[in-house]
Design a protein around this motif. Structure first.
Motif, short mmCIF file in Angstrom:
data_model
loop_
_atom_site.label_atom_id
_atom_site.label_comp_id
_atom_site.label_asym_id
_atom_site.label_seq_id
_atom_site.Cartn_x
_atom_site.Cartn_y
_atom_site.Cartn_z
N CYS A 119 -2.49 1.52 -5.70
CA CYS A 119 -1.62 1.14 -4.42
C CYS A 119 -2.07 -0.23 -3.70
N CYS A 128 -3.59 0.75 -0.54
CA CYS A 128 -4.20 1.65 0.03
C CYS A 128 -5.84 2.06 -1.04
N CYS A 179 4.50 3.81 -1.73
CA CYS A 179 3.07 4.57 -1.80
C CYS A 179 3.58 6.16 -1.51
N CYS A 207 1.07 5.75 1.67
CA CYS A 207 0.71 4.46 3.06
C CYS A 207 1.98 4.35 2.94
ZN LIG Z 1 -0.46 3.17 -0.58
#
Ligand SMILES: [Zn+2]
Length: 243
Positions: free
Chosen positions: A223, A226, A199, A202
């Motif tokens: 994701c 996050c 991702c 994050c």
């Molecule tokens: Zn993420």
């Protein structure tokens, strides 16, 4: 679906650019807002003090008139006392005069109270006025600074705003709502590309199966960690060639 992802990614890029322009203004917008709030509050106080002063003065004037008429009455009673024939009439007039004298004393005290109330209000008015003047001076200065910064970026900002309008109309209300919600919660970044299988927000690894599905651009994937919307390289590339 691919189109939808591209629109969302495009919107994110535009918003990121707008955020950067906003950052260049520093805390000037906040300062202007705070000073503006202070000025409004001082203006309100000023009006309150002015009202207090005016009503105290007008009440004082009314009492003054009342005292004057009581004094005139008293003088009349005194003159009448020379003309009465009985003690009873004489005493009645004396009582009236005494009563008037007591009332006059009470009213004079009230006048004093009102007088000092008005004087205090007048002092407050002076103080508030000079405070307000100072705040307005600062406000004007900060507004000018902000206008200068804004002016420098005006064309760019307008371009992005225009682009944003064009993109936003192509995105559904519910998608836009999701986008805004994530953007607010995630420091401005709601749509991120997948970078090296992770991702872009994050850096959590995206499971291989999900990566495969994601590359097909058939669904909006978020994701797991996050909650940001993930887009594939393909979407990113297509967006960059378009710009
Ligand atoms: Zn993420």
């Amino acid at each position: 679906m691919e189109n939808k992802l591209r629109q969302l990614y495009a919107l994110q890029q535009i918003d990121t650019n707008l955020d950067e322009l906003e950052e260049m203004k520093g805390d000037l917008p906040t300062q202007v807002r705070e000073l503006d709030g202070k000025a409004t509050e001082l203006q309100r106080k000023l009006e309150e003090h002015e009202h207090t002063m005016k009503s105290a003065f007008s009440m004082r004037d009314n009492i003054d008139t009342e005292i004057l008429s009581l004094k005139e009455k008293s003088e009349r009673y005194q003159a009448q006392q020379y003309e009465v024939r009985t003690n009873r009439e004489y005493d009645a007039l004396t009582r009236e005069m005494e009563h008037a004298a007591v009332t006059i004393t009470r009213l004079e005290k009230e006048m004093e109270t009102l007088e000092s109330k008005a004087t205090i209000a007048r002092t407050e008015i002076e103080t508030t006025k000079s405070e307000l003047e100072e705040i307005n001076k600062q406000l004007e200065q900060k507004r000018t600074e902000l206008a200068e910064v804004s002016k420098a970026n005006e064309d760019e900002e307008l371009k992005y705003r225009h682009e944003r309008e064009n993109v936003v109309v192509r995105i559904s209300k519910s998608d836009l709502g999701t986008y805004e919600r994530i953007r607010k919660a995630k420091n401005g970044k709601a749509v991120v590309p997948v970078k090296r299988g992770a991702c872009g927000g994050c850096f959590t690894k995206v499971p291989p199966q999900k990566l495969l599905e994601l590359r097909q651009n058939k669904k909006v994937y978020t994701c797991e960690r996050c909650g940001r919307i993930l887009v594939s390289d393909e979407i990113v590339e297509k967006s960059s060639t378009e710009v």
